[in-house]
Structure formats: C-alpha cells, structure tokens
Write a protein that holds these residues in place. Structure first.
Motif, mmCIF file in Angstrom:
data_model
loop_
_atom_site.group_PDB
_atom_site.id
_atom_site.type_symbol
_atom_site.label_atom_id
_atom_site.label_comp_id
_atom_site.label_asym_id
_atom_site.label_seq_id
_atom_site.Cartn_x
_atom_site.Cartn_y
_atom_site.Cartn_z
ATOM 1 N N TYR A 118 0.815 -1.207 0.000
ATOM 2 C CA TYR A 118 0.000 0.000 0.000
ATOM 3 C C TYR A 118 0.860 1.275 0.000
ATOM 4 C CZ TYR A 118 -4.366 -2.440 1.386
ATOM 5 O OH TYR A 118 -5.485 -3.216 1.445
ATOM 6 N N ALA A 119 2.107 1.164 0.399
ATOM 7 C CA ALA A 119 2.914 2.334 0.733
ATOM 8 C C ALA A 119 3.051 3.324 -0.416
ATOM 9 C CB ALA A 119 4.291 1.891 1.218
ATOM 10 N N THR A 120 3.348 2.840 -1.612
ATOM 11 C CA THR A 120 3.532 3.707 -2.782
ATOM 12 C C THR A 120 2.931 3.003 -3.992
ATOM 13 O OG1 THR A 120 5.608 2.874 -3.763
ATOM 14 C CG2 THR A 120 5.803 4.267 -1.786
ATOM 15 N N PRO A 121 2.715 3.733 -5.093
ATOM 16 C CA PRO A 121 2.160 3.083 -6.281
ATOM 17 C C PRO A 121 3.051 2.001 -6.868
ATOM 18 C CG PRO A 121 1.865 5.456 -6.405
ATOM 19 C CD PRO A 121 2.772 5.195 -5.241
ATOM 20 N N THR A 122 4.350 2.069 -6.594
ATOM 21 C CA THR A 122 5.296 1.121 -7.197
ATOM 22 C C THR A 122 5.902 0.165 -6.178
ATOM 23 O OG1 THR A 122 7.005 2.831 -6.972
ATOM 24 C CG2 THR A 122 5.914 2.649 -9.105
ATOM 25 N N MET A 123 5.421 0.197 -4.932
ATOM 26 C CA MET A 123 6.060 -0.597 -3.884
ATOM 27 C C MET A 123 5.912 -2.098 -4.105
ATOM 28 S SD MET A 123 8.021 -0.536 -1.308
ATOM 29 C CE MET A 123 8.018 1.129 -0.608
ATOM 30 N N SER A 124 4.805 -2.533 -4.682
ATOM 31 C CA SER A 124 4.636 -3.965 -4.916
ATOM 32 C C SER A 124 5.777 -4.511 -5.761
ATOM 33 C CB SER A 124 3.293 -4.245 -5.601
ATOM 34 O OG SER A 124 3.150 -5.619 -5.869
ATOM 35 N N ASP A 125 6.094 -3.809 -6.849
ATOM 36 C CA ASP A 125 7.160 -4.288 -7.726
ATOM 37 C C ASP A 125 8.533 -4.079 -7.103
ATOM 38 O OD1 ASP A 125 7.974 -5.446 -10.262
ATOM 39 O OD2 ASP A 125 8.821 -3.482 -10.700
ATOM 40 N N THR A 126 8.737 -2.909 -6.482
ATOM 41 C CA THR A 126 10.038 -2.624 -5.880
ATOM 42 C C THR A 126 10.365 -3.607 -4.771
ATOM 43 O OG1 THR A 126 9.906 -0.257 -6.385
ATOM 44 C CG2 THR A 126 11.385 -0.901 -4.597
ATOM 45 N N MET A 127 9.458 -3.765 -3.824
ATOM 46 C CA MET A 127 9.711 -4.659 -2.706
ATOM 47 C C MET A 127 9.708 -6.114 -3.157
ATOM 48 S SD MET A 127 7.780 -4.962 0.984
ATOM 49 C CE MET A 127 8.181 -3.273 1.446
ATOM 50 N N GLY A 128 8.815 -6.443 -4.098
ATOM 51 C CA GLY A 128 8.762 -7.812 -4.582
ATOM 52 C C GLY A 128 10.065 -8.242 -5.211
ATOM 53 N N ALA A 129 10.630 -7.391 -6.066
ATOM 54 C CA ALA A 129 11.903 -7.721 -6.711
ATOM 55 C C ALA A 129 13.037 -7.786 -5.686
ATOM 56 C CB ALA A 129 12.220 -6.697 -7.791
ATOM 57 N N ALA A 130 13.044 -6.838 -4.754
ATOM 58 C CA ALA A 130 14.097 -6.817 -3.739
ATOM 59 C C ALA A 130 14.011 -8.035 -2.813
ATOM 60 C CB ALA A 130 14.013 -5.524 -2.936
ATOM 61 N N LEU A 131 12.792 -8.484 -2.526
ATOM 62 C CA LEU A 131 12.635 -9.670 -1.693
ATOM 63 C C LEU A 131 13.070 -10.936 -2.428
ATOM 64 C CD1 LEU A 131 9.310 -9.154 0.290
ATOM 65 C CD2 LEU A 131 11.562 -9.662 1.246
#
Length: 451
Positions: free
Chosen positions: A409-422
């Motif tokens: 929910y944090a930012t519009p792009t957080m799903s992709d950013t955090m997903g890739a980093a994880l």
C-alpha cells in the motif's frame, strides 16, 4: 488476496499519469459532489442493467456472488445484473482501460492500493460513496478500522483518510497454516509463541522436512512472509505509518533491519522449499496440501481451497506473538466494490453495494466458506479450518491487538520494488541492508513527491 498484488503495469501507469490517465472525455468529467441527492427506491428507477466486474472466481467466492446476485434480482425484478468475473491478475491489467472509456462498468472491484484505487480517485474515475453512506447507514455498518482501507482524499494523495470510495465484503488475515499430521509425525507441538514457531521450524528442518512452503514467482507472496515477521518485531504504529505512506516514517530502522535479517536467515538456513522464486503461489499451496511442508504463511482466502484438499489435517492460527507482545498480523479487507464515475445508474449501483455487504450477505459469505469483514462474531462458521480462520480474525481485530496494512500500500510502485528486492533477498543476491535501501529509495521518492 493474491488480492494484494499490484501489477507492474499498474505501477507504471501511476507514474506516467499523463500517458495512462483517462481519455479526453473523462479528463473533462467534473469532480463529484459528495452531497449529491440520492435515490434509494430502486424499483422506481425503471428498467436497469448493472454491469459488475468482480474477481470472485474461486470456489466459495464465486458461489456467494452468484447467490447474492440472484437474490438482488429477485428483490428488484427491474434490475438485470451483467456480471463479468475475472481473475485478480486479469482484473488488475484490464480495469484501468475499462473505466476510462465511454462504456465503463457500473460496479468494479478495485485494489485498495495507490496504484489502482488511489490513481482512479485522482483521475476522478470513481464516485465518492459519502452521499450513499449517509443514506444507507454505512458509517454505522463499517467501523473506521475497516473504512480506512477504502478511503482517500479527493486528490488521491492521502490513503486511509478522506472520502469512502469502496465497500468490502470479506475480511483478510495473513496467518500460519500448519499440517497437524506432520506435526504429530515429527513430535512438534502447535506453536503458542513466536519462539515456539521458530523452534518448530528448526526441529522440522533437522528432521529432514520442509519447514515452510513458499511460491514467489508473482513476488507478492514474500511480502506476506516479511510482513508476518515484521509484525512481531516492529512497533505496530511504525508499520501502519509505512504502509499508508506517511511522511516521517522510514524503512531503514533497526527493527525493520531485524525483520529483513530474519527472512534472510530463514532462507539461508534452508527453511523454505527449493526454488521459491521459480514456484508460483498456486503450486505452493497445492504442494503444502499434499504434505510437502509443515507450515505455510498465507492469507485466509486460501482456506476455501485447503479445507477440501486436506480435511482435518490443516489448521490455521494468527502469528503467535513474542512473549509479552500483543497479537499482530497483516490483513484488512478484500477488494472493495466501487462505483465508477462513468456509471449511468449510480443509485442502483449503490443499492447493489448495500445489498452485497448487508448483514444477510455476511451470512451467505459464512455459508460459502468466506470470512465476513463485519458481523463476524455473529456468525457460526463450520468446524475445522473455517472456525480457525474466524477465530484468528477475531483475535487480531480485538482491542489491544493489531491488524496491520499490506506493505505494498505504501507507494504506487512498492509492490514491484519490494517484490523484486525480496526475491533478491531470498536468493542471496542482496543483503538485508541493501534490501531496505532499495525499499527506502522508492518510499522517499514517493513521499517527497506526494507531499
């Protein structure tokens, strides 16, 4: 929850708002008046066709929608529901284009996150539900803790406050599934504290079993693993501020570093099945259902599939907290139903939202194996896994407990950013510090721009 994934396409559209904003006709659409007059006498509206897009495609999800749609049409013979049911991923990739056209559906399920609902609100593509909330008493039906998941300011910038733009049917909680037969075979007791849980993981690994099942091709499943760990190590208010994108919050804190290190330690210790980043979520829960792992961190929405596959062997608990700490879990609501700004029948659409979320609808949800977001305590779920899920949701929504927002929910792009980093963190390609730096960079850029 699969339901919480925000696709890369949606994230890119949110960044390139000029390119992905509504068409010219919608760009001219005036802001909606929150005090507009409404009509609640549906029969007086004459013949109506309501086009409804939902993502309730699986098992009991589909059954409850069919039952409620049929009941709504029996009550209002003048209304015909034209239902289009799509998978979560398909809905995410097609909804933006659909609601920006001249033939927009009347009612849609829109992901609560900034990349979808937030962007739609900012583009004036969804109607504020405030006028109907007053007329139907939704402010009394839904507590503030539920409404915040579908609330934005009119400019779409602030999430968790402002106007109501959607009504959810189901509650969600991410918890821990376990195979009771495997625990019995290994001589492990069901965990009652976080220390018990970690000890059980270590004992299962030592016995040659797979402690934790995870499929992370889609990237979002690992967010639930991190969130579950984070909920036990990071103050609840800090998680809430981060998830709702508040200024002044930071990912690079000692507590968040401890959470990232814990996930990395689990991966390095071989607690997950092999090839987590090459396994999809459906493959993961199916493998768990076959007895190929002892535990699985996952959402309550999987219960409808796991119960018939595993019978009494499968159980579900809220994450057991560290000693002396309150119960905390990731969760919230399913995708809310919203009214598009292009709807030609907004009053009929509002009556539909009211009908599929009223107390009678909550009974139907219970009967079909779903978790009602309100009136939960008044329901009598079936024994077994459904009862476990209801108990866990009641536990995390009780006073002094914490049901915490999804991290994307944090930012519009957080799903992709955090997903890739994880994915990199699980694969050993990033250190916990590098993981947090990547997430913080996305977060800081958004908060600075969003104001």
């Amino acid at each position: 929850m699969p339901k919480r994934l925000v696709t890369v396409l949606a994230g890119l559209c949110a960044l390139l708002v000029a390119a992905c904003a509504p068409g010219a006709q919608n760009a001219q659409r005036p802001a909606q008046d929150a005090d507009r007059p409404v009509r609640t006498d549906v029969a007086a509206l004459g013949p109506v066709t309501l086009t409804v897009w939902d993502q309730e495609v699986r098992g009991g999800q589909n059954e409850q929608m069919q039952r409620l749609n049929d009941a709504f049409q029996r009550r209002y013979p003048n209304v015909t529901i034209k239902r289009e049911s799509r998978s979560f991923e398909d809905l995410s990739t097609t909804l933006r284009l659909a609601i920006s056209g001249n033939e927009a559906p009347d009612v849609v399920q829109a992901n609560n996150g900034r990349a979808e609902m937030g962007a739609f609100v900012a583009a004036n593509q969804l109607l504020s539900l405030e006028p109907w909330a007053k007329a139907y008493g939704w402010n009394e039906r839904f507590p503030a803790s539920v409404k915040r998941y579908s609330s934005y300011t009119a400019d779409g910038k602030k999430f968790g406050e402002g106007n109501l733009y959607g009504l959810p049917q189901v509650g969600e909680v991410v918890g821990i599934y376990y195979n009771q037969a495997e625990l019995d075979r290994l001589g492990i007791a069901a965990p009652r504290t976080w220390a018990d849980f970690e000890a059980a993981l270590a004992k299962a690994k030592a016995a040659g079993a797979v402690p934790l099942q995870l499929g992370n091709v889609e990237k979002w499943p690992a967010l639930h693993v991190l969130g579950t760990v984070q909920d036990q190590l990071v103050p609840a208010e800090q998680i809430g501020a981060l998830a709702f994108g508040r200024s002044g919050a930071s990912w690079t804190t000692p507590e968040n570093l401890a959470a990232a290190r814990k996930v990395a330690d689990w991966a390095r210790s071989g607690y997950f099945n092999q090839g987590v980043n090459g396994t999809d979520n459906n493959q993961a829960w199916q493998a768990f259902s076959r007895g190929e792992a002892v535990f699985m961190i996952g959402g309550s929405w999987l219960a409808a599939d796991l119960a018939p596959a595993m019978g009494p062997k499968v159980r579900f608990i809220a994450p057991p907290p560290p000693a002396g700490r309150a119960v905390a879990a990731t969760g919230g609501t399913g995708l809310p139903f919203a009214i598009t700004a292009g709807s030609k029948q907004p009053d009929a659409a509002a009556a539909y939202l009211d009908f599929v979320t009223n107390p009678d609808a909550m009974k139907v949800l219970t009967e079909t194996g779903n978790l009602p977001v309100v009136n939960t305590a008044a329901q009598t779920p079936p024994a077994g896994l459904s009862h476990d899920v209801f108990a866990a949701f009641a536990q995390v929504t009780a006073p002094n407990a914490a049901l915490l927002p999804y991290l994307d929910y944090a930012t519009p792009t957080m799903s992709d950013t955090m997903g890739a980093a994880l994915q990199d963190l699980l694969g050993g390609a990033r250190t916990p510090e590098q993981f947090l730096d990547a997430v913080q960079a996305d977060y800081s850029a958004f908060v600075t721009k969003n104001g």
